[in-house]
Scaffold this active site. Structure first.
Site, PDB file in Angstrom:
ATOM      1  CB  SER A  49      -1.598   0.278  -7.727  1.00  0.00           C
ATOM      2  OG  SER A  49      -1.976   0.323  -6.373  1.00  0.00           O
ATOM      3  CE  LYS A  52       0.154   3.513  -5.073  1.00  0.00           C
ATOM      4  NZ  LYS A  52      -0.932   2.513  -5.149  1.00  0.00           N
ATOM      5  CB  SER A 113       2.391  -0.292  -5.220  1.00  0.00           C
ATOM      6  OG  SER A 113       1.175   0.202  -5.731  1.00  0.00           O
TER       7      SER A 113
END
Length: 433
Positions: A49, A52, A113
């Site tokens: 993640s 992102k 997230s």
């Protein structure tokens, strides 16, 4: 798309003073991108993640350019709905018939997230996640990143996307090097510092006063109010998958100095892995940075290099001109090591005639060349050429040298003529004896 295993510009193998438990790590000063510590920083690994960070960059860019607005409404697609309902992934469940504004989706992505919310943002910006992934790879190239490949907007494994494969193979994940991740984080923080207003929120309620209410605790547990709180931490993004392991891109600001850290597939001392691993290893790097480095003025404005304080000038009222640096050079350096940096002067040869002289007139402030710093161990390591340029300043003329008039030049010519004759006669007479 760029994919290389070559080291970054000016890379030097850093002494592993920290023994970071992880597959790769890097510590950089955020403003210049100077690398203070690295371990296998060019190794290509899963980023989960931390992906992102790129999605955040592209959203904030779209907001700045007016292509997207914070209050713009998004209608949930079948794909986003399916992903958002998977509570085994980090998510805020979105209703199939619901609409959500970009601001709340952005907060869910940056704080919690949330993967469904992230894909929703990608669809808003590019129409589809497939188109958005193309934008991600194009932006990475534009930013000068090396060692990367994006196949989706979230950092999940493609097999977790409910049968949708935005790009790449069905079981593929996004990858980058620690260096590329740090460079991307630096671009985000420096170009869109407002990101830190959101990533520093320790917890926030999604859809408060509704049946969909969810308390979102920030996955960055190093925020000062959370379990592994660290003074000054205000971002940036965690990441965890089976492929990538426990990863974290962190940033902290103290006394005007900001550091960025990346650790990939962090481990505990015993070789196991946990959420805590990535924060422990990040703490090592931040402690090292704040305790051992500070910004110092290495060379003042008006500095002159010993032995090259001036350059010869022809056709001028004076036969030389003093030269000096136009600005000071300041740098983040390890405490007590400022004297290890040496100046390197490079004169612009296009300014000189074939005899290595300047030709009058010379104006005060005219650029004559450049002066840069060199470390004791060779070139310093920066994330980009822009960072490298911070240790280079112009060398300029310190005063005017006007062109001599025709009479003075003529007299010099006459003087030179008789000087040559006298020299010849003198040599001849000496030859008689």
């Amino acid at each position: 798309m760029a994919f290389s295993l070559l080291p970054g510009m000016g890379a030097v193998k850093a002494e592993d003073v920290l023994s970071i438990n992880g597959d790769a790590a890097i510590l950089v000063e955020a403003e210049t991108g100077k690398v203070l510590y690295s371990k296998d920083a060019d190794k290509v690994l899963g980023i989960a993640s931390m992906t992102k960070i790129m999605t955040e960059y592209l959203l904030l860019e779209a907001i700045e350019e007016g292509r997207v607005t914070w209050d713009q409404e998004y209608a949930v697609s079948e794909y986003v709905w399916k992903v958002s309902q998977d509570t085994a992934l980090s998510n805020v469940p979105l209703r199939r018939d619901g609409t959500y504004n970009i601001k709340e989706l952005y907060e869910a992505m940056s704080i919690y997230s949330a993967n469904g919310a992230t894909i929703a943002i990608a669809e808003t910006i590019a129409g589809s996640e497939t188109n958005f992934v193309k934008m991600m790879n194009e932006k990475a190239e534009e930013l000068g990143l090396k060692d990367y490949k994006f196949v989706n907007s979230t950092g999940l494994n493609n097999r977790d996307l409910k049968g949708t494969i935005p790009a790449g193979n069905p079981d593929e994940e996004n990858v980058m090097s620690a260096r590329a991740t740090a460079k991307l984080a630096s671009a985000l923080i420096n170009e869109y510092p407002e990101i830190l207003e959101t990533t520093s929120i320790p917890e926030k309620v999604f859809r408060e006063d509704t049946d969909d209410r969810i308390e979102m605790e920030n996955w960055n547990w190093m925020l000062p109010d959370l379990v592994y709180g660290y003074e000054g931490v205000d971002g940036l993004k965690t990441g965890t998958t089976d492929f990538a392991g426990y990863c974290f891109t962190g940033t902290a600001l103290r006394d005007g100095t900001r550091y960025i850290t990346v650790v990939m597939n962090a481990k505990d001392d015993d070789g196991s892995a946990s959420y805590k691993s990535r924060f422990d290893e990040t703490k090592k790097m931040l402690d090292y940075g704040f305790a051992n480095f500070s910004e110092e003025e290495i060379l003042p404005a008006g500095y002159t290099v010993k032995g090259t304080e001036s350059l010869p000038v022809v056709k001028g009222k004076e036969d030389q001109v003093n030269i000096e640096t136009a600005e000071a050079i300041s740098l983040i350096v390890k405490n007590g090591e400022a004297e290890n940096y040496k100046p390197v002067l490079v004169i612009d040869e296009d300014k000189l005639n074939e005899d290595g002289q300047l030709t009058a007139p010379v104006k005060k402030g005219d650029k004559i060349g450049e002066l840069t710093l060199e470390g004791a161990d060779g070139d310093m390591d920066f994330l980009s050429e822009a960072g490298q340029s911070t240790i280079t300043v112009d060398v300029i003329a310190a005063e005017d040298v006007e062109k001599a008039n025709w009479f003075v030049l003529s007299m010099r010519g006459v003087g030179g003529f008789f000087s040559d004759i006298w020299g010849s006669v003198s040599s001849t007479v000496k030859g008689w004896f």
